[in-house]
Design a protein around this motif. Sequence first.
Motif, short mmCIF file in Angstrom:
data_model
loop_
_atom_site.label_atom_id
_atom_site.label_comp_id
_atom_site.label_asym_id
_atom_site.label_seq_id
_atom_site.Cartn_x
_atom_site.Cartn_y
_atom_site.Cartn_z
N ALA A 1 46.72 36.90 29.70
CA ALA A 1 48.01 36.79 29.11
C ALA A 1 48.18 37.32 27.76
O ALA A 1 49.33 37.83 27.50
CB ALA A 1 48.52 35.32 29.21
N GLU A 2 47.11 37.04 27.14
CA GLU A 2 47.09 37.55 25.70
C GLU A 2 46.96 38.78 25.16
O GLU A 2 47.41 39.32 24.33
CB GLU A 2 46.54 36.44 24.64
N LEU B 1 40.24 31.84 30.36
CA LEU B 1 40.06 33.32 30.84
C LEU B 1 41.47 33.97 31.53
O LEU B 1 41.83 34.93 31.44
CB LEU B 1 38.93 33.48 31.87
N ILE B 2 42.49 32.81 31.85
CA ILE B 2 43.72 33.15 32.30
C ILE B 2 44.37 33.75 31.06
O ILE B 2 45.09 34.68 30.99
CB ILE B 2 44.30 31.82 32.72
N SER C 1 54.27 42.53 40.48
CA SER C 1 53.92 43.68 40.71
C SER C 1 52.53 43.91 41.16
O SER C 1 51.68 43.04 41.01
CB SER C 1 54.04 44.54 39.51
N ASP C 2 52.35 44.86 42.32
CA ASP C 2 51.08 45.05 42.57
C ASP C 2 50.30 45.96 41.73
O ASP C 2 49.12 46.47 42.10
CB ASP C 2 50.84 45.28 44.24
N ASP C 3 51.01 46.55 40.79
CA ASP C 3 50.09 47.55 39.92
C ASP C 3 49.20 46.93 38.91
O ASP C 3 49.44 45.79 38.44
CB ASP C 3 51.25 48.26 38.94
N MET C 4 47.88 47.49 38.97
CA MET C 4 46.83 46.85 38.25
C MET C 4 46.88 46.89 36.92
O MET C 4 46.41 45.96 35.97
CB MET C 4 45.57 47.61 38.79
N ASP C 5 47.90 47.67 36.38
CA ASP C 5 48.27 47.79 34.86
C ASP C 5 49.44 47.45 34.30
O ASP C 5 49.86 47.83 33.06
CB ASP C 5 47.78 49.18 34.41
N ASN C 6 50.32 46.68 35.40
CA ASN C 6 51.57 46.07 34.64
C ASN C 6 51.38 44.89 33.93
O ASN C 6 51.18 43.56 34.47
CB ASN C 6 52.21 45.75 35.81
N ALA C 7 51.15 44.86 32.58
CA ALA C 7 50.57 43.76 31.77
C ALA C 7 52.07 43.20 31.04
O ALA C 7 52.05 42.85 30.01
CB ALA C 7 49.63 44.11 30.84
N ILE D 1 53.38 39.12 33.98
CA ILE D 1 52.35 38.07 33.76
C ILE D 1 52.83 36.62 34.20
O ILE D 1 52.15 36.05 34.97
CB ILE D 1 51.77 38.07 32.33
N GLU D 2 54.02 36.41 33.81
CA GLU D 2 54.62 35.08 34.55
C GLU D 2 54.79 35.20 35.96
O GLU D 2 54.71 33.98 36.48
CB GLU D 2 56.14 35.01 33.61
#
Length: 311
Positions: A73-74, A68-69, A273-279, A284-285
Motif C-alpha cells: 500500500a505504501e 506486509l500489506i 484490476s488484474d494488472d500486476m503493476d496497477n499501484a 489498492i483499496e
Amino acid sequence: MKKILSIDGGGIRGIIPATILAQIEKQTGQPIAETFDLIAGTSTGGILALALSKAAESGKAQYSAEELIDLYAEHGDEIFHRSAWRRISTLRGLSDERYGHEALENLLRQYMGDEVLGNALTHVLVSTYDIENRQPFFFKSWRDESKQVKMWQAARATSAAPTYFEPALVRVVNDDLALVDGGVYINNPAVSAFAEARRLYQDEAEFLVLSLGTGELTRPIPYEAAKGWGLAAWAIPILSVVLDGVSRAVDCQMRQMLGDNYYRYQVELTTASDDMDNASRANIEALKRQSAELVAQKEEDLQVLYTKLAG
C-alpha cells in the motif's frame, strides 16, 4: 502433519494473500513462520515468503503479515513508477523493461537487510528461472548453495518479471546466475513445495497444503483483437496467460493428490484490476476490499483450516 504454505506471483496483487495470512496470524496467535514447516513463493509470493521468515534480533519474526500489506500500500507506486522520459525512451516498454529495478531493489534491501537465506525461521523455497543455463532454479534455505545468498537478492530474482524488470544477477557459490521471475514456469509453486516437503520429511505420512492466489484474471482476450497481434502486441498479454494457466493447472493437480488436506484461496477480480503493476490508490483499496470479501465468504472453511493449523 507437516504444513506447507504456497503463495502465487502477481505483483501488487500480493495484497490478497497477505490479507489472508494476516487473518491466519490473528486467529492462531502466532507468526506464519511458526505455523508452517515450509513456505514457498513465486515473484510477489516469494517476497512474502522471505519477509515472513526473516528473524528480528529477538529471534522472532520481524514482520507480521499485516505489516506486509502496508509494504504494497505504501510503496507500490515507488516500485511501479515510470517517468515520462522512461515511457518515451523505452517506447512504452517495447525496447526496454517497463520499470527500472532500483526502487524495487532498494525497498527489498530496506526490509531484508543483509540477512541470508540460511537464517530463515522455517524452510523457504523461492522459484526463479536461469536464462543462461535455460533451467529452473530454486533457492532453498536448507541447501548449502543457497544458505549464504542474501534474502533481498533471492527476492529481487524471483520478482524479475520479463518485460517489467531486468533480470537479476546473483552469485550462488562460485557462479553468477542470470535469473528471472519463476512465474514463467511455475507461478503457483504448490506442487514444487509439496514435492520438496516429501523429500524433507520422508517419514511423515500426512501433509497439509495452503495455496494462496493473487486473483483470477477475468478480462477476456477477444479473438477479433488477438488474431491480428504480432510479437509486440502479445508481449504483455502472453505473460498473463502463462501465469494464469500454470496456476490453474497446479490447482487441479493438488486437489487430486491431497483432497481435504489441500486448501486453495483465490478471488475473482471483479472490481480490482488484474494488472500486476496497477499501484494506484483506487486499485489498492479495491484489492483490499476484495481480499476482505474473500475472507468473509470463506469464513466457515477458514475456521476448519485454523483448527488444523493449530493442531
